[in-house]
Scaffold this motif. Sequence first.
Motif, PDB file in Angstrom:
ATOM      1  N   LEU A 273       0.819  -1.210   0.000  1.00 27.73           N
ATOM      2  CA  LEU A 273       0.000   0.000   0.000  1.00 27.73           C
ATOM      3  C   LEU A 273       0.854   1.263   0.000  1.00 27.73           C
ATOM      4  O   LEU A 273       0.522   2.255  -0.654  1.00 27.73           O
ATOM      5  CB  LEU A 273      -0.943   0.004   1.215  1.00 27.73           C
ATOM      6  CG  LEU A 273      -2.045  -1.056   1.223  1.00 27.73           C
ATOM      7  CD1 LEU A 273      -2.845  -0.977   2.510  1.00 27.73           C
ATOM      8  CD2 LEU A 273      -2.965  -0.893   0.021  1.00 27.73           C
ATOM      9  N   SER A 274       1.966   1.234   0.739  1.00 30.15           N
ATOM     10  CA  SER A 274       2.821   2.423   0.813  1.00 30.15           C
ATOM     11  C   SER A 274       3.568   2.676  -0.487  1.00 30.15           C
ATOM     12  O   SER A 274       3.930   3.822  -0.790  1.00 30.15           O
ATOM     13  CB  SER A 274       3.816   2.283   1.968  1.00 30.15           C
ATOM     14  OG  SER A 274       4.748   1.250   1.706  1.00 30.15           O
ATOM     15  N   LEU A 275       3.785   1.613  -1.278  1.00 22.36           N
ATOM     16  CA  LEU A 275       4.524   1.759  -2.536  1.00 22.36           C
ATOM     17  C   LEU A 275       3.603   1.879  -3.743  1.00 22.36           C
ATOM     18  O   LEU A 275       4.069   2.231  -4.835  1.00 22.36           O
ATOM     19  CB  LEU A 275       5.454   0.561  -2.738  1.00 22.36           C
ATOM     20  CG  LEU A 275       6.633   0.424  -1.773  1.00 22.36           C
ATOM     21  CD1 LEU A 275       7.375  -0.871  -2.041  1.00 22.36           C
ATOM     22  CD2 LEU A 275       7.569   1.621  -1.901  1.00 22.36           C
ATOM     23  N   TYR A 276       2.315   1.612  -3.546  1.00 28.23           N
ATOM     24  CA  TYR A 276       1.409   1.527  -4.698  1.00 28.23           C
ATOM     25  C   TYR A 276       1.401   2.801  -5.533  1.00 28.23           C
ATOM     26  O   TYR A 276       1.590   2.768  -6.748  1.00 28.23           O
ATOM     27  CB  TYR A 276      -0.010   1.205  -4.213  1.00 28.23           C
ATOM     28  CG  TYR A 276      -1.010   1.132  -5.347  1.00 28.23           C
ATOM     29  CD1 TYR A 276      -1.137  -0.022  -6.097  1.00 28.23           C
ATOM     30  CD2 TYR A 276      -1.805   2.231  -5.667  1.00 28.23           C
ATOM     31  CE1 TYR A 276      -2.046  -0.097  -7.152  1.00 28.23           C
ATOM     32  CE2 TYR A 276      -2.707   2.169  -6.717  1.00 28.23           C
ATOM     33  CZ  TYR A 276      -2.821   1.006  -7.457  1.00 28.23           C
ATOM     34  OH  TYR A 276      -3.703   0.948  -8.499  1.00 28.23           O
ATOM     35  N   PHE A 277       1.179   3.940  -4.879  1.00 27.36           N
ATOM     36  CA  PHE A 277       1.012   5.175  -5.653  1.00 27.36           C
ATOM     37  C   PHE A 277       2.327   5.668  -6.250  1.00 27.36           C
ATOM     38  O   PHE A 277       2.332   6.516  -7.137  1.00 27.36           O
ATOM     39  CB  PHE A 277       0.367   6.272  -4.791  1.00 27.36           C
ATOM     40  CG  PHE A 277       1.323   7.032  -3.902  1.00 27.36           C
ATOM     41  CD1 PHE A 277       1.644   8.354  -4.165  1.00 27.36           C
ATOM     42  CD2 PHE A 277       1.892   6.423  -2.792  1.00 27.36           C
ATOM     43  CE1 PHE A 277       2.512   9.050  -3.338  1.00 27.36           C
ATOM     44  CE2 PHE A 277       2.741   7.107  -1.967  1.00 27.36           C
ATOM     45  CZ  PHE A 277       3.061   8.426  -2.237  1.00 27.36           C
ATOM     46  N   LEU A 278       3.458   5.122  -5.772  1.00 27.86           N
ATOM     47  CA  LEU A 278       4.760   5.517  -6.318  1.00 27.86           C
ATOM     48  C   LEU A 278       5.223   4.586  -7.434  1.00 27.86           C
ATOM     49  O   LEU A 278       6.109   4.956  -8.212  1.00 27.86           O
ATOM     50  CB  LEU A 278       5.817   5.526  -5.201  1.00 27.86           C
ATOM     51  CG  LEU A 278       5.622   6.569  -4.104  1.00 27.86           C
ATOM     52  CD1 LEU A 278       6.620   6.341  -2.971  1.00 27.86           C
ATOM     53  CD2 LEU A 278       5.777   7.983  -4.661  1.00 27.86           C
ATOM     54  N   THR A 279       4.649   3.399  -7.514  1.00 26.07           N
ATOM     55  CA  THR A 279       5.069   2.434  -8.526  1.00 26.07           C
ATOM     56  C   THR A 279       4.006   2.192  -9.599  1.00 26.07           C
ATOM     57  O   THR A 279       4.347   1.996 -10.775  1.00 26.07           O
ATOM     58  CB  THR A 279       5.423   1.083  -7.876  1.00 26.07           C
ATOM     59  OG1 THR A 279       4.303   0.610  -7.115  1.00 26.07           O
ATOM     60  CG2 THR A 279       6.612   1.230  -6.942  1.00 26.07           C
TER      61      THR A 279
END
Length: 309
Positions: A273-279
């Motif tokens: 979830l923490s990486l979703y919007f960045l990847t």
Amino acid sequence: MLNDTQVTFFKLNAYFDVGSLKYLYFVIIMSLYVSIVCSNVLLIVVICTNRSLHEPMYILLCSLFVNELYGSTGLFPFLLIQILSEIHTIYRYVCFLQIYCLYSYVCVEFFTLASMSYDRYQAICHPLRYNTRMTNKKVAILIVASWLPPFLVVLCTANLTSSLQLCGNVIQKVFCDNYSVVKLSCNSIRGINIYGLVMSAAMIFFPTIIIFYSYIRILKICFSGSSQTRQKAVSTCTPQIASILNFFFGVCFEVLQGRSNMSSVSVMLQIFLSLYFLTAQPLFNPVMYGLKMSSIRNICKNHLFRHKV
């Protein structure tokens, strides 16, 4: 408790020992990063080298792809190093550099999507005056307005956070996050929270209003216009709407995770979830626009397969 003079680095506690699987994760992350770089660079080259694509919509798309490369570079090389590392720490100055890079990426993404929404509004709602309203000068202004204010605002935010006295150095994430650092402050964070809310309103609320206004007007034209108008609106707006929804969901995941108690959620899901919007966005955009926009798709095919018999 640590005082500010001792905090020269931060510990990233979201990482956990996966043994030899770290090499598999390294290959997966490296593959994602290479895919992002190759796909975004390909589309930037296609747009820049083909005069037929030197139109406002494609120039703004090019700005979006450049931002995807910028945000990915602020995250993926760091992740690759941390995956192979035994000690998951980051120097203080590198942490704030990453905060600046990632937060400015998010803000530029919002403003660029707003500029693209405004462009589609002009093209669909005012087709006869589109060329006079969306001049090269206006497009240049939109691009500058999408990049300059976010960089200045995030610089002020990062500078304000870096001046805080910290009583800890443990961050419960796999990358540096501004709110996680602020929570380590020895003193009251009420003032910086108010500042953060005001800046968030300026950087997120304003472009969101532009996006909603543009698409409300576009929908109004679609419902009252001819089938040809509706078809044109659907074909040109579908990739952008999908991109906006994907990005909004990712940001919502990040905000909820940072402000909620996630102790009952598995560590792997928290990391995802923490990486979703960045990847997801840097991967999603080139694929979506490359597949859905026939002009880009056809030129890409010509570039990739022109040497085949």
